[in-house]
Design a protein around this motif. Sequence first.
Motif, mmCIF file in Angstrom:
data_model
loop_
_atom_site.group_PDB
_atom_site.id
_atom_site.type_symbol
_atom_site.label_atom_id
_atom_site.label_comp_id
_atom_site.label_asym_id
_atom_site.label_seq_id
_atom_site.Cartn_x
_atom_site.Cartn_y
_atom_site.Cartn_z
ATOM 1 N N GLN A 254 0.842 -1.193 0.000
ATOM 2 C CA GLN A 254 0.000 0.000 0.000
ATOM 3 C C GLN A 254 0.880 1.246 0.000
ATOM 4 O OE1 GLN A 254 -2.707 0.198 3.279
ATOM 5 N NE2 GLN A 254 -3.492 2.203 2.708
ATOM 6 N N VAL A 255 0.620 2.135 -0.946
ATOM 7 C CA VAL A 255 1.407 3.358 -1.059
ATOM 8 C C VAL A 255 0.981 4.353 0.012
ATOM 9 C CG1 VAL A 255 1.873 5.354 -2.514
ATOM 10 C CG2 VAL A 255 1.833 3.061 -3.519
ATOM 11 N N GLN A 256 1.969 4.930 0.672
ATOM 12 C CA GLN A 256 1.683 5.936 1.687
ATOM 13 C C GLN A 256 2.781 6.981 1.692
ATOM 14 O OE1 GLN A 256 1.275 4.379 5.686
ATOM 15 N NE2 GLN A 256 0.010 6.090 6.334
ATOM 16 N N LEU A 257 2.365 8.235 1.841
ATOM 17 C CA LEU A 257 3.282 9.365 1.981
ATOM 18 C C LEU A 257 2.932 10.082 3.273
ATOM 19 C CD1 LEU A 257 3.056 10.790 -1.651
ATOM 20 C CD2 LEU A 257 4.975 9.521 -0.684
ATOM 21 N N VAL A 258 3.925 10.282 4.118
ATOM 22 C CA VAL A 258 3.684 10.939 5.400
ATOM 23 C C VAL A 258 4.621 12.133 5.519
ATOM 24 C CG1 VAL A 258 3.659 10.705 7.897
ATOM 25 C CG2 VAL A 258 2.948 8.780 6.463
ATOM 26 N N GLU A 259 4.026 13.328 5.530
ATOM 27 C CA GLU A 259 4.821 14.548 5.680
ATOM 28 C C GLU A 259 4.995 14.879 7.155
ATOM 29 O OE1 GLU A 259 2.086 15.631 2.038
ATOM 30 O OE2 GLU A 259 1.874 14.578 3.952
ATOM 31 N N SER A 260 6.113 15.540 7.444
ATOM 32 C CA SER A 260 6.365 16.039 8.790
ATOM 33 C C SER A 260 7.334 17.211 8.693
ATOM 34 C CB SER A 260 6.943 14.936 9.682
ATOM 35 O OG SER A 260 8.171 14.476 9.162
#
Length: 115
Positions: free
Chosen positions: A1-7
Amino acid sequence: QVQLVESGGGLVQPGGSLRLSCAASGFTVSTYAMSWYRQTPGKKRELVAGMTSAGGSTNYADSVKGRFTISRDNALNTVYLQMNSLKPEDTAVYYCKAQRIYVYWGQGTQVTVSS
């Protein structure tokens, strides 16, 4: 599953710096075109910086040239946006985008530049 998490977003004074991170999972960032966009209320999402997949060529919006730098760490599978000399007009929600055949977006991180 593709996921992008910004911080990395937050409140910073004019002239300050922030580094945004976009941690990717489910795919390899070096095989996708990666970019950062930003959006303010009532306005269209705009491209801030982009990086191609193979060669890693970069491009920037005129408003951030010389102040922002996009980079990636293949070992960490993470893309960064180093933002220097921040201005109040840089205030926005910043989004990470990955594109090859499909387009994927992160959830965004708020950047506020204010004294």
